[in-house]
Write an enzyme that holds these catalytic residues in place. Structure first.
Site: not given
Ligand code: NAD
Length: 424
Positions: A84, A262, A278, A376
């Site tokens: 991202e 998130k 992990d 962004h």
């Protein structure tokens, strides 16, 4: 090796080799680490084939460095593996904004993992519970016998809990063995113990053992980080208040909390992946912990200090390892761990909590001020340009014009690209 600093201004303007040279100079990364990073997009197939079943190829994700982080007084370069855009730059930017107040201060509750053993078909669950608790010393021996190396390193069995859980099929006895797994994430370590112990529990209680598996709700391995951003450094009292309001929204509304958390995991998962850990285990633990009160809430808190500055803090389970899984096997993970210069899994976990807080502050500040899209879109525009087939110099031009029009859309990108090609 130069003085260890994470303040590498202009790092983003350097070419790849210059960036690697800078990282090497301040982190002491050895030649093997540099080579591993240079070859990270072409891992030997034998290694891929050993890591998973039925391997047919690899999937390359970029690894970048977030600069400016100070954690517990130490400058740390943060390797982050993510697909991202904007994530890595955001950590560097927000870390810069709290350098003057000392960066991030961290702690961790411990390095203990929980393995669960589900006992069923018990007519007298409370008596069974008592019988199991009486056997604590024997249980410790059985568990420790499974992993003499872990015990030698100072880890091993620590505690026992027995819970009665009312399921739809009736009450079940759930035994928790609590094991200090030190520098390992510990899943294999505690699963082995749970499987070995289970038949004994059945014999002692007359019940039947069923599942034997670790819990990813690693609430005995909670990492914490805090930082202060001076109002003057982040745009004034209005921005401070705006971030506090935004954080309150996240803590009060699960729809918002999901996106807020998130954003935290953008940073945490990128560091987790870069170190060969992990990511699913860390994600599962974080979200389960966020819902531990019965309502899904924010993992971070923001308050206004007595002096009018912004105090941010985070608490998040962090079952990261330096050994086990892919950490020791994956050459890129090994190089990233060297760049971090961490001596223990606890230290890595504390840094990860700080990265989560930095990432979260960056997103909240953008949301509470200019909005998330401004930052962004510049990078996203490049991806859209590539997606419509732009190549070479065309990419920058399509991206720039997309950003200028504030319509970063595929159809617009196609038009711009057609125009550029028409000119040629
Ligand atoms: P592991 O078994 O490969 O390594 C742990 C072992 O390494 C310890 O048991 C110990 O014997 C040894 N060791 C050597 N040096 C050590 C040190 N300094 N500190 C601690 N132990 C040391 O790995 P693991 O950490 O037990 O398991 C991690 C793996 O399990 C990950 O790949 C994870 O994806 C996988 N896994 C996860 C889940 C889950 O999250 N639900 C379930 C099953 C497996």
């Amino acid at each position: 090796m130069r003085n260890r600093t994470s303040r590498l201004s202009g790092f983003y303007k350097l070419g790849r080799d210059e960036r690697l040279a800078e990282v090497q100079a301040v982190s002491g990364l050895d030649e093997a680490g540099v080579e591993a990073l240079k070859n990270s997009s072409a891992l030997p197939f034998e290694l891929l084939d050993r890591l998973v079943e039925n391997a047919i190829g690899g999937f390359t994700v970029p690894v970048g460095i977030a600069t400016n982080m100070i954690v517990d007084g130490r400058d740390v370069l943060i390797p982050m593996a993510t697909e991202e855009s904007s994530v890595i730059a955001a950590v560097g930017n927000t870390a810069r904004q709290c350098r003057d107040t000392g960066g991030f201060t961290t702690s961790i509750s411990g390095t203990e993992m929980i393995a669960q053993i589900q006992m069923v078909k018990l007519t007298d669950p409370w008596a069974a519970r008592a019988k199991i608790l009486e056997k604590k010393a024997e249980i410790a021996d059985i568990c420790n016998g499974c992993d003499p190396l872990l015990v030698k390193l100072g880890g091993g069995f620590r505690d026992l809990e027995v819970r009665i859980v009312d399921g739809q099929t009736g009450p079940m006895v759930v035994v928790h063995i609590i094991v200090d797994t030190k520098d390992a994430m510990g899943a294999n370590a505690v699963n082995t113990m749970a499987e070995k112990l289970a038949p004994n529990l059945a014999a002692w209680t007359g019940g039947k053992h069923h599942l034997r598996i670790l819990s990813n709700l690693a609430d005995r391995r909670v990492a914490r980080a805090r930082a202060v951003w001076r109002a003057a450094d982040i745009g004034g009292a209005e921005v401070v208040e705006g971030i506090v309001l935004a954080a309150d929204f996240a803590d009060s509304d699960p729809y918002r909390a999901a996106t807020h958390n998130k954003g935290i995991m953008n940073g945490v998962s990128a560091l987790t992946l870069a170190t060969g850990n992990d990511t699913r285990a860390i994600e599962a633990g974080a979200h389960a912990f966020a819902a531990r009160t019965g309502r899904y809430r924010s993992l971070s808190r923001y308050e206004i200090t007595a002096g009018g500055d912004l105090a941010g803090s985070i608490e998040i389970p962090m079952a990261l390892g330096l050994v086990g899984g892919a950490t020791k096997v994956h050459p890129t993970a090994q190089a990233c761990l060297k760049i971090l210069g961490v001596g223990s899994a606890a230290e890595l976990s504390r840094i990860a909590a700080a990265v989560g807080l930095a990432q979260n502050f960056g997103a909240l500040k953008a949301l509470a001020t200019v909005g998330i899209q401004q930052g962004h879109m510049t990078l996203h525009a490049q991806n859209v340009a590539i997606a419509v087939g732009a190549a070479g110099d065309e990419i920058a031009e399509v991206a720039r014009r997309l950003a200028e029009t504030h319509t970063v859309r595929q159809d617009v990108a196609e038009q711009i690209l057609a125009e550029i090609r028409g000119r040629k």
